[in-house]
Design a protein around this motif. Structure first.
Motif: not given
Length: 429
Positions: A136-164
């Motif tokens: 997709h050209g970006t390593p990040y999921l947006g707010h709505d995409a993370i919210a659509a994940l099962p609750p147990a998987e939402q933490l892994l949906g976040y990428t709290p790093y810089q793009p590199g």
């Protein structure tokens, strides 16, 4: 001559290293580390940690036995090569190979064979980020995409790093094999950066004294052998290339190469926010040598360039992952909750998070005033400011991890080696 403000710290370390030619501290490091690894293997609730401990305990024990043999050989004959610096370097190399690199390979192979309990969450997060970057050209999921994940998987949906950081996940996006595990590439970049640190500091002009060589060895041990670093590399690993690149930047600064130092710390900053404070202090050091702009182009420019493409692709996803989640405003809370003062204050006092944030801001202001009034004029002083500053930040952040202490420990231990490398006549600019 640029004043050497780190001489007292260097002398203290030299005094510690002088015990039995440095072998006493070597033996203590390996022995205590063996105990730590054994306890981890027996008691840790994290399965990757237990697997690391089982292998690392043997590696540390072998290193302790080797150091004991060196100690006894030195008592019989003080000048024996078995107890010299080359032999100590050899034991350090074997210790790193058996306590960090071997567990990385073993856990990667076991994971590729189907063991899902052989990697911490950050490995999965980085590899998923690499797959998203490729698709997709970006390593990040947006707010709505993370919210659509099962609750147990939402933490892994976040990428709290810089793009590199997502680049380390690209091999797994291309091929599913043990050698595409993100930790293998973390280890490779760490090894290359550490080799650069050693080559740079050894190559600086000046007398090759035993104290200088011993200080460099101790600095490498702090990154390679210390259990907090070996465990992190084997089970998660994302902090080690960032740390090693920061140390390379400081080594290049000690060698009088501000432009290259800026590039090294800029690459680290494109991976993780922890490198940004080091970049700022390094630019302040470079400004005392009229090289501030040259250093800033790499130190601050590279992270900005890395952010630009993902900012254009999905700005909200970048903000959600890099700002909202680390600040505690994401859909889920970060599990980083080590019982440091900032976390205890945030949880125990009324408006505790505000109090902790105010203390953290006060430390930041104090460091900023110090940099403006008396900017660092040596790489060693730069390392000390970064080390103590990051230590204060880690202790005061409401959400933090015990493992983050590897940053200040390595920076502070390397400072004497930087001071030795800078002890030569120079014309201040």
């Amino acid at each position: 001559m640029i004043p050497d403000r780190t001489a007292p710290a260097a002398r203290r370390w030299q005094a510690v290293d002088s015990a039995a030619g440095g072998l006493a501290l070597d033996l203590g490091l390996y022995a205590v580390s063996a105990v730590f690894a054994g306890v981890t293997a027996a008691t840790s609730t994290l399965l990757p940690h237990r697997a690391w401990g089982a292998l690392a305990a043997v590696g540390y024990a072998l290193a302790a036995l080797a150091a004991t043999g060196q100690f006894l050989a030195r008592r019989r004959h003080a000048g024996t090569p078995l107890a010299g610096l080359p032999a100590r370097w050899a034991v350090t190399g074997v210790a790193w190979a058996t306590t960090a690199l071997l567990p990385v390979v073993a856990q990667s192979i076991q994971r590729a064979a189907g063991r899902t309990d052989r990697a911490q969450e950050e490995v999965v997060v980085v590899e998923q980020a690499g797959a998203r970057l490729a698709e997709h050209g970006t390593p990040y999921l947006g707010h709505d995409a993370i919210a659509a994940l099962p609750p147990a998987e939402q933490l892994l949906g976040y990428t709290p790093y810089q793009p590199g950081m997502a680049l380390f996940g690209l091999p797994r996006a291309a091929v599913d094999a043990w050698w595409t595990d993100a930790r293998v590439w973390f280890a490779l970049v760490t090894a290359v950066a550490l080799a650069g640190v050693v080559a740079t500091l050894r190559g600086t002009p000046g007398p090759d004294t035993p104290g200088r060589a011993a200080a460099l060895l101790r600095g490498v041990q702090a990154v390679a052998v210390l259990p907090i670093c070996a465990l992190t590399l084997a089970t998660g690993g994302d902090d080690l290339p960032v740390l090693a690149l920061c140390l390379l930047a400081l080594a290049l600064a000690a060698a009088g190469r501000p432009g290259r130092a800026g590039v090294a710390v800029g690459v680290a900053g494109a991976l993780k926010l922890f490198a940004w404070p080091v970049a700022v202090v390094l630019v302040c050091w470079a400004a005392t040598r009229r090289a501030g702009l040259r250093t800033a182009l790499g130190a601050l420019g590279l992270p900005a360039v890395a952010l630009l493409p993902v900012l254009l692709v999905d700005r909200d996803a970048l903000v959600e992952n890099v700002l909202r989640f680390p600040l505690g405003h994401g859909l889920v809370t970060s599990p980083a909750q080590s019982p440091f003062p900032g976390h205890l204050i945030a949880g125990a006092l009324p408006a505790g998070r505000i109090v902790a944030a105010a203390l953290l801001a006060a430390v930041g202001v104090a460091i900023a005033v110090r940099l403006l009034r008396r900017p660092p004029r040596t790489a060693a002083t730069t390392a000390l400011i970064c080390g103590y500053g990051l230590l204060a930040a880690i202790l005061l952040m409401p959400a933090t991890r015990f493992g983050y202490l590897l940053y200040p420990v390595a920076l502070l231990v390397l400072a004497p080696a930087l001071a030795h490398a800078e002890r030569r006549p120079e014309v201040a600019t």
